[in-house]
Design a protein around this motif. Structure first.
Motif, PDB file in Angstrom:
ATOM      1  N   LEU A   1      42.993  43.374  53.437  1.00 40.26           N
ATOM      2  CA  LEU A   1      41.703  43.282  54.130  1.00 40.26           C
ATOM      3  C   LEU A   1      41.419  41.882  54.628  1.00 40.26           C
ATOM      4  O   LEU A   1      40.423  41.647  55.310  1.00 40.26           O
ATOM      5  CB  LEU A   1      40.573  43.738  53.195  1.00 40.26           C
ATOM      6  N   GLY A   2      42.300  40.930  54.248  1.00 41.98           N
ATOM      7  CA  GLY A   2      42.090  39.537  54.686  1.00 41.98           C
ATOM      8  C   GLY A   2      40.989  38.851  53.926  1.00 41.98           C
ATOM      9  O   GLY A   2      40.371  37.935  54.449  1.00 41.98           O
ATOM     10  N   VAL A   3      40.728  39.296  52.691  1.00 45.02           N
ATOM     11  CA  VAL A   3      39.706  38.685  51.855  1.00 45.02           C
ATOM     12  C   VAL A   3      40.389  37.635  51.001  1.00 45.02           C
ATOM     13  O   VAL A   3      41.333  37.924  50.254  1.00 45.02           O
ATOM     14  CB  VAL A   3      39.011  39.725  50.968  1.00 45.02           C
ATOM     15  N   ALA A   4      39.910  36.379  51.152  1.00 45.59           N
ATOM     16  CA  ALA A   4      40.564  35.285  50.450  1.00 45.59           C
ATOM     17  C   ALA A   4      40.342  35.359  48.947  1.00 45.59           C
ATOM     18  O   ALA A   4      41.249  35.078  48.153  1.00 45.59           O
ATOM     19  CB  ALA A   4      40.061  33.950  50.996  1.00 45.59           C
ATOM     20  N   ASP A   5      39.133  35.718  48.518  1.00 49.77           N
ATOM     21  CA  ASP A   5      38.833  35.770  47.081  1.00 49.77           C
ATOM     22  C   ASP A   5      38.726  37.225  46.635  1.00 49.77           C
ATOM     23  O   ASP A   5      37.765  37.928  46.993  1.00 49.77           O
ATOM     24  CB  ASP A   5      37.519  35.044  46.813  1.00 49.77           C
ATOM     25  N   PRO A   6      39.707  37.761  45.857  1.00 48.56           N
ATOM     26  CA  PRO A   6      39.678  39.175  45.417  1.00 48.56           C
ATOM     27  C   PRO A   6      38.465  39.517  44.560  1.00 48.56           C
ATOM     28  O   PRO A   6      38.039  40.671  44.511  1.00 48.56           O
ATOM     29  CB  PRO A   6      40.966  39.312  44.606  1.00 48.56           C
ATOM     30  N   SER A   7      37.892  38.510  43.900  1.00 50.32           N
ATOM     31  CA  SER A   7      36.753  38.819  43.030  1.00 50.32           C
ATOM     32  C   SER A   7      35.555  39.308  43.792  1.00 50.32           C
ATOM     33  O   SER A   7      34.624  39.880  43.218  1.00 50.32           O
ATOM     34  CB  SER A   7      36.373  37.561  42.226  1.00 50.32           C
ATOM     35  N   VAL A   8      35.608  39.019  45.138  1.00 51.67           N
ATOM     36  CA  VAL A   8      34.509  39.517  45.966  1.00 51.67           C
ATOM     37  C   VAL A   8      34.419  41.041  45.877  1.00 51.67           C
ATOM     38  O   VAL A   8      33.341  41.638  45.979  1.00 51.67           O
ATOM     39  CB  VAL A   8      34.699  39.033  47.419  1.00 51.67           C
ATOM     40  N   LEU A   9      35.586  41.668  45.686  1.00 47.51           N
ATOM     41  CA  LEU A   9      35.621  43.137  45.625  1.00 47.51           C
ATOM     42  C   LEU A   9      35.165  43.680  44.273  1.00 47.51           C
ATOM     43  O   LEU A   9      35.116  44.893  44.058  1.00 47.51           O
ATOM     44  CB  LEU A   9      37.037  43.629  45.923  1.00 47.51           C
ATOM     45  N   GLY A  10      34.829  42.794  43.327  1.00 40.45           N
ATOM     46  CA  GLY A  10      34.363  43.244  42.025  1.00 40.45           C
ATOM     47  C   GLY A  10      35.488  43.369  41.000  1.00 40.45           C
ATOM     48  O   GLY A  10      36.652  43.130  41.287  1.00 40.45           O
ATOM     49  N   ASP A  11      35.076  43.763  39.780  1.00 35.61           N
ATOM     50  CA  ASP A  11      36.031  43.939  38.683  1.00 35.61           C
ATOM     51  C   ASP A  11      36.533  45.385  38.690  1.00 35.61           C
ATOM     52  O   ASP A  11      35.752  46.323  38.566  1.00 35.61           O
ATOM     53  CB  ASP A  11      35.354  43.605  37.352  1.00 35.61           C
ATOM     54  N   TRP A  12      37.859  45.497  38.850  1.00 36.74           N
ATOM     55  CA  TRP A  12      38.435  46.853  38.893  1.00 36.74           C
ATOM     56  C   TRP A  12      39.022  47.264  37.533  1.00 36.74           C
ATOM     57  O   TRP A  12      39.967  48.032  37.434  1.00 36.74           O
ATOM     58  CB  TRP A  12      39.527  46.892  39.977  1.00 36.74           C
ATOM     59  N   ASN A  13      38.493  46.795  36.475  1.00 34.96           N
ATOM     60  CA  ASN A  13      38.888  47.214  35.109  1.00 34.96           C
ATOM     61  C   ASN A  13      37.873  48.258  34.634  1.00 34.96           C
ATOM     62  O   ASN A  13      36.765  47.941  34.222  1.00 34.96           O
ATOM     63  CB  ASN A  13      38.900  46.011  34.165  1.00 34.96           C
ATOM     64  N   PHE A  14      38.265  49.551  34.683  1.00 29.72           N
ATOM     65  CA  PHE A  14      37.334  50.659  34.445  1.00 29.72           C
ATOM     66  C   PHE A  14      37.501  51.204  33.008  1.00 29.72           C
ATOM     67  O   PHE A  14      38.614  51.320  32.497  1.00 29.72           O
ATOM     68  CB  PHE A  14      37.568  51.789  35.439  1.00 29.72           C
ATOM     69  N   THR A  15      36.409  51.543  32.386  1.00 28.12           N
ATOM     70  CA  THR A  15      36.426  52.234  31.070  1.00 28.12           C
ATOM     71  C   THR A  15      36.341  53.747  31.316  1.00 28.12           C
ATOM     72  O   THR A  15      35.312  54.260  31.776  1.00 28.12           O
ATOM     73  CB  THR A  15      35.245  51.783  30.199  1.00 28.12           C
ATOM     74  N   LEU A  16      37.439  54.422  30.999  1.00 29.65           N
ATOM     75  CA  LEU A  16      37.465  55.879  31.188  1.00 29.65           C
ATOM     76  C   LEU A  16      36.799  56.633  30.037  1.00 29.65           C
ATOM     77  O   LEU A  16      36.169  57.670  30.236  1.00 29.65           O
ATOM     78  CB  LEU A  16      38.919  56.364  31.324  1.00 29.65           C
ATOM     79  N   GLN A  17      36.973  56.105  28.794  1.00 32.23           N
ATOM     80  CA  GLN A  17      36.419  56.819  27.630  1.00 32.23           C
ATOM     81  C   GLN A  17      35.983  55.806  26.589  1.00 32.23           C
ATOM     82  O   GLN A  17      36.744  54.936  26.182  1.00 32.23           O
ATOM     83  CB  GLN A  17      37.458  57.764  27.022  1.00 32.23           C
ATOM     84  N   ASP A  18      34.720  55.924  26.193  1.00 38.04           N
ATOM     85  CA  ASP A  18      34.212  55.059  25.142  1.00 38.04           C
ATOM     86  C   ASP A  18      34.945  55.367  23.838  1.00 38.04           C
ATOM     87  O   ASP A  18      35.354  56.505  23.579  1.00 38.04           O
ATOM     88  CB  ASP A  18      32.710  55.295  24.984  1.00 38.04           C
ATOM     89  N   LYS A  19      35.106  54.351  23.012  1.00 40.90           N
ATOM     90  CA  LYS A  19      35.876  54.545  21.784  1.00 40.90           C
ATOM     91  C   LYS A  19      35.153  55.450  20.777  1.00 40.90           C
ATOM     92  O   LYS A  19      35.753  55.994  19.854  1.00 40.90           O
ATOM     93  CB  LYS A  19      36.205  53.208  21.137  1.00 40.90           C
TER      94      LYS A  19
END
Length: 456
Positions: free
Chosen positions: A101-119
């Motif tokens: 996408l030509g975005v210099a800073d990937p953090s702009v897209l947010g945190d892509w670490n998803f929690t699928l199931q709570d422990k």
């Protein structure tokens, strides 16, 4: 038994003592008919009570097996605590996307670490399962359980019959012992009187002293026989008490039945084949073995069942959105290494085994019936022939006694005549005993216990 006793005066120590003596005498003199003893045995005998509990257990098992025809409903709940949440880290993929996408800073897209199931998670559900076809196994299981219940009833009846035959033997053995005791008592009294006469005749110089010695020896023998007869009564009484569980019993009130001409042997044998409980036991086992063949044959068919689940509570289980499900399942074993074939053959061999046992049992019952029938006829003939001998022996004793009193006979002749008469009376009583016990055994084996008890 003691309802007629009334104490109308003020109770004193002496009157109370008399009342207690009367009560004790009444208890110790308790008489029982054979039918009353039989009813007591049914209630108090430990072996029969244990056997009845087996019948009750099989009855409950039969009711339990009927539940196989109905659906089963269960409720389950689970709560879990995992060491960590179940997560998916897509940050690397986020960096690739940011480059595209030509975005210099990937953090702009947010945190892509998803929690699928709570422990921490939990759920609760209700489940239903309903077998609708099992190749005939459910029907076979119900039939087998019914046969097992009938077998337990049959086994209980066999045990009851065996103890009834034993009771009849013990009861009439006590009666025989009582009759023998009474007879020995009369013999003792007779020889005692004869001994007194012999002493008087010797003192008057009519007979020699040796005749008095014969009388004394005979009196001693008669006393010994009387004591032995009393011991037989005590042992026979104890045997019945143990069988019927009644410590108060000590006297019989049922008389011997006199021998009569019975129906033909063939009639008894036919009835034995139809009514004997042991033969019915084998017939039920044959039915059970045939059910076993059906059970093994059912393995060739598929098993089909309906099932359903309803989740009525969940916590932190976002992945499971469905609340309920229903379905039908089937399983079919197509090949299991010829195991089914061999099990079917084994079940068929069991059927053949029981059939052979049943065949032999019929032959044994025919022989058994003939044995009892011949014994009845033998005792009837002996009883009738002894009636004539008894009359002759009584006449002989009378003549020997008169001859001795007149000085023309000896003491030995009187004693021999007395003992001969006693022996014939004993033979006659024993013939009655053997006839009654044999007849009772035959009737019980024919399932006619009540008829026999009412007849005597």
């Amino acid at each position: 038994m003691l309802t007629h006793l009334k104490l109308v005066l003020k109770p004193t120590a002496k009157k109370l003592t008399i009342l207690l003596v009367l009560i004790t005498a009444s208890i110790t003199a308790q008489e029982l008919s054979l039918k009353e003893a039989y009813n007591l045995m049914l209630i108090k005998n430990g072996d029969l009570n244990a056997s009845q509990q087996e019948v009750n257990a099989k009855q409950e098992e039969l009711k339990a097996v009927k539940g196989l025809r109905y659906p089963s409903l269960s409720v389950s709940a689970t709560y879990l605590n995992l060491d960590n949440d179940i997560e998916v880290d897509l940050n690397e993929q986020r960096t690739m996307v940011s480059g595209l996408l030509g975005v210099a800073d990937p953090s702009v897209l947010g945190d892509w670490n998803f929690t699928l199931q709570d422990k921490n998670l939990g759920f609760a559900s209700a489940d239903i399962n309903w077998p609708i076809f099992a190749g005939g196994k459910i029907n076979a299981a119900n039939k087998a359980s019914k046969i097992n219940y009938e077998l337990s009833e049959n086994h209980h009846k066999i045990k009851t019959n065996a103890l009834t035959i034993k009771l009849i033997d013990y009861y009439f053995k006590l009666k025989l012992a009582k009759e023998a005791e009474n007879l020995r008592q009369k013999v003792y009294e007779t020889i005692q009187l004869h001994n007194e006469h012999a002493i008087k005749l010797f003192e008057n110089g009519i007979i020699p002293e040796v005749e008095t010695l014969n009388a004394k020896v005979a009196l001693s023998n008669a006393k010994r026989e009387l004591l032995a007869a009393q011991q037989d009564v005590s042992l026979a009484t104890t045997a019945i008490k143990n069988l019927i569980g009644d410590e108060a019993f000590n006297t019989t009130s049922t008389n011997f039945i006199n021998p009569t001409i019975q129906p033909s042997l063939n009639e008894f044998q036919q009835e034995m084949i139809q009514e004997n409980e042991q033969l019915k036991f084998l017939e039920k086992n044959e039915e059970l073995a045939k059910v076993g063949v059906k059970v093994e044959n059912s393995e060739y068919f598929p098993k089909v069942a309906l099932f359903g689940k309803h989740t009525f509570w969940k916590d932190n289980l976002d992945l499971l959105e469905t609340k309920w499900l229903v379905g039908v399942g089937a399983s079919w074993d197509l090949f299991n290494g010829f195991e089914r074939e061999h099990k079917i053959k084994a079940a068929k061999h069991k059927v053949l085994q029981v059939q052979q046992l049943e065949k032999q049992a019929k032959l044994n019952l025919l022989t058994y019936t003939e044995k009892l029938y011949n014994e009845l006829e033998k005792q009837r003939e002996q009883y009738n022939s002894l009636a004539t001998d008894l009359a002759l022996a009584e006449k002989l004793k009378f003549m020997r006694t008169r001859a001795f009193e007149e000085g023309t006979g000896t003491s030995l002749e009187v004693i021999d005549a007395t003992l001969q008469l006693t022996q014939i009376k004993l033979f006659k009583i024993k013939a009655l005993y053997y006839y009654n016990t044999t007849y009772g055994e035959l009737m019980v084996s024919l399932n006619k216990t009540e008829n026999f008890l009412n007849q005597i």
